[in-house]
Design an enzyme around this catalytic site. Sequence first.
Site, mmCIF file in Angstrom:
data_model
loop_
_atom_site.group_PDB
_atom_site.id
_atom_site.type_symbol
_atom_site.label_atom_id
_atom_site.label_comp_id
_atom_site.label_asym_id
_atom_site.label_seq_id
_atom_site.Cartn_x
_atom_site.Cartn_y
_atom_site.Cartn_z
ATOM 1 N N GLU A 437 0.839 -1.197 0.000
ATOM 2 C CA GLU A 437 0.000 0.000 0.000
ATOM 3 C C GLU A 437 0.878 1.251 0.000
ATOM 4 O OE1 GLU A 437 -2.372 -0.519 3.487
ATOM 5 O OE2 GLU A 437 -3.136 -2.471 2.841
ATOM 6 N N LEU A 466 -5.916 -1.459 -0.875
ATOM 7 C CA LEU A 466 -5.748 -1.373 0.577
ATOM 8 C C LEU A 466 -6.421 -2.561 1.253
ATOM 9 C CD1 LEU A 466 -6.282 2.460 1.131
ATOM 10 C CD2 LEU A 466 -4.247 1.219 0.392
ATOM 11 N N GLU A 468 -4.852 -5.994 3.308
ATOM 12 C CA GLU A 468 -3.662 -6.752 3.691
ATOM 13 C C GLU A 468 -3.731 -8.212 3.253
ATOM 14 O OE1 GLU A 468 -3.489 -3.040 5.383
ATOM 15 O OE2 GLU A 468 -5.133 -4.478 5.685
ATOM 16 N N TYR A 494 -1.878 -3.523 11.247
ATOM 17 C CA TYR A 494 -2.631 -3.921 10.067
ATOM 18 C C TYR A 494 -2.447 -5.405 9.730
ATOM 19 C CZ TYR A 494 -3.076 1.111 9.008
ATOM 20 O OH TYR A 494 -3.341 2.457 9.055
ATOM 21 N N HIS A 539 -1.333 2.808 14.847
ATOM 22 C CA HIS A 539 -0.070 3.142 14.189
ATOM 23 C C HIS A 539 1.125 2.943 15.111
ATOM 24 C CE1 HIS A 539 -3.207 5.461 12.019
ATOM 25 N NE2 HIS A 539 -2.553 4.992 10.981
#
Length: 745
Positions: A437, A466, A468, A494, A539
């Site tokens: 991505e 997008l 995974e 992710y 994140h």
Amino acid sequence: MTEQGVDLDERFRTEIEALTASPSRPAGELIDPGGRVSGARCLELFESQATSRQLDLAARRLGGVRRGYYSIGSSGHEGNAAVAAALRATDPALLHYRSGAFFVHRARQVAGLDPIRDVLLGVVAAAADPISGGRHKVFGSKAAGVIPQTSTIASQLPRAVGLGFAIGRAAQLGVTSEWPSDAVVLCSFGDASANHSTATGAINTAIHTAHQGIPMPVLFVCEDNGIGISVPTPPDWIEHAYGLRPGLEYFCADGWDALDALTTAQSAADWVRENRKPAFLRLRTVRLLGHAGSDVESAYRRPADIAADLLRDPVIETARLLVTVGVATPDEVIDRYDDVRTRVEAMAELVGHEPKLSSAAAVMAPLAPSHPDVVRTDALRQEAIDTANRAARPAQVPGQESNRVAVVNDAMTLAQAVNHTLGALLARDHDVLVFGEDVGRKGGVYGVTKGLQKAFGARRVFDTLLDEQSVLGTALGTALAGFLPIPEIQYLAYLHNAADQLRGEAATLQFFSHGQYRNPMVIRIAGYAYQKGFGGHFHNDNSIAALRDIPGLILASPSRADDAAAMLRTCVSAGRVDGRVSVFLEPIALYHTRDLHEPGDGAWLAPPSADHVAIGRARVYGDGTDLTIVSFANGVPMSLRVARRLAESGIFARVLDLRWLAPLPLEDLLHHARATGRVLVADETRHSGGVSEALCAALVDAGFDGRIARVTSEDSFIPLGPAAETVLLDEDRIEAAAGKLLAEP
């Protein structure tokens, strides 16, 4: 044999004996209105169907006497033999666990294969099983192009899509592949699996890819028996969900009708082969004998529904067709059926006594093949590396003005070193792909892949959608087609959206194929915490327990530029030499770190080392004799700063950077632990399930009799803003823990 199994056998005889022979016709004569199916072809189909049926019954008999271990059968799904008949033996197949007749028919197309023996060896978990070596009963054959899958809940679909993509890409790039350039990828699954997010995502990816004009020759076959274990599928659901999808050609056939199944499957296969686009074949089937050996259908199905399925038994219907059109008499059909049964029963008796795997070493042999000397040689192809380094122009990263890396005596940040090494690998090896991505035009969220697409083209460095699961599916498929993929997962958190593609697919392929199939790859993941001004739990993720739990997976985690370059090359070579799957976990907060102790000291920069770093070998900083601080990733520079402060107090510590979190560098750990007699593990992952648990246990198991302590982050998700500092490991905690350990008598 189960009561229902006896009924299927007896019912076949009763139904066929009641038929009246028709005027005979030559077996080679065409018998369908469209002029595509001969009687001989139907005879072959019947034999495959009857073989699959008898294999199901034999598996249940073997289980009943405790010599067999698998009874999820294909009875009622035998119409899928028609799909095998419509394809070539060189078309890769990823099969549903009820696609037994497909496997039988495909194996009969390849000289030297015996599908009866091969399937039964798997049923009894014999070490001689030619695909899994006794590890699981799977439909697989290297010679027949059947890639083994275990009880799949749609998990094979992303790989199938990746393989469909890779066949065309290999031809474009001149990469040697075992699959012909005009091959069709066959992927079969059940109606219940068609609802799984993995299936819907994979099919969407196939349509999305083809929509961009990229070849995607995948034939999805949904074997729709109307029930998932005990949960019914609405009769019109599959057509409602997939029949009107733009960009997905749709076909439908009755699996119990041999002519319909053969002609429709042939049309579907031909359409995909010609158009290089995805198609969906709904093959309507029935499920006989229940879900598995222990299943009692009467507990959740009405007797009328079970009886209705018996009326659509594909083995009986194909036999009825042969008699009706005059290809065979009832007695001839029954003789063929009995001959198949005799052969299956004889083989079942033979394989029931075959030896089983008898040691952990034998079971685990394909999990983690290791040839470190060959890996080292491959990683240090120095002349090629030097040439590639000259050709690779590391990309601009945030804060730099040009596309060249700003270096201090050729020193780089970790991000620059990864970028530089990816460029060198792409230049050196034409089979390397880099994708994920935002990795193409943008060059990644942190600029780590910036400039690579411009240098090497969009066929080798490209953006994915997008999703995974699709990112990893692309890696799984391209690896099967001869590439060495280096996919990127944008953030560690992710990965959990697609962990089964790593655990259930990538890591198991060598295990369940006895090393005959492999999917070498290096999965780059930006991870851990400590980002300034940006974060939150999605994140900033410091949990890697799900990765360390995967057998055979290599987990690399560099903390500085020189190690990052060398370790990345090692992982690529481990994939190339041993087919290994590696996760390359990059600490986000260290991507652009330049200084270690004071602003401007540039002490965390390093040139991208051309040395080799072997898998499972740590790196030590200093030779202090008072304390060994063991850490990794962000914990390494923190520990080095703590060690400097301790030295000012007259306490001298060495810092051991693990570098590899699987396999752990246990030899180096024990050596440096014994050198000081005191070990402090500074672990930025969580207190529960973190790396420190394994390290402390390893020291105890090895008989280390010194002092051990650990300091970790909290068992918490990571919050946004300054609150993150309350739950994360920091230097003060490391220093306090060191002081406490040193103060103990």
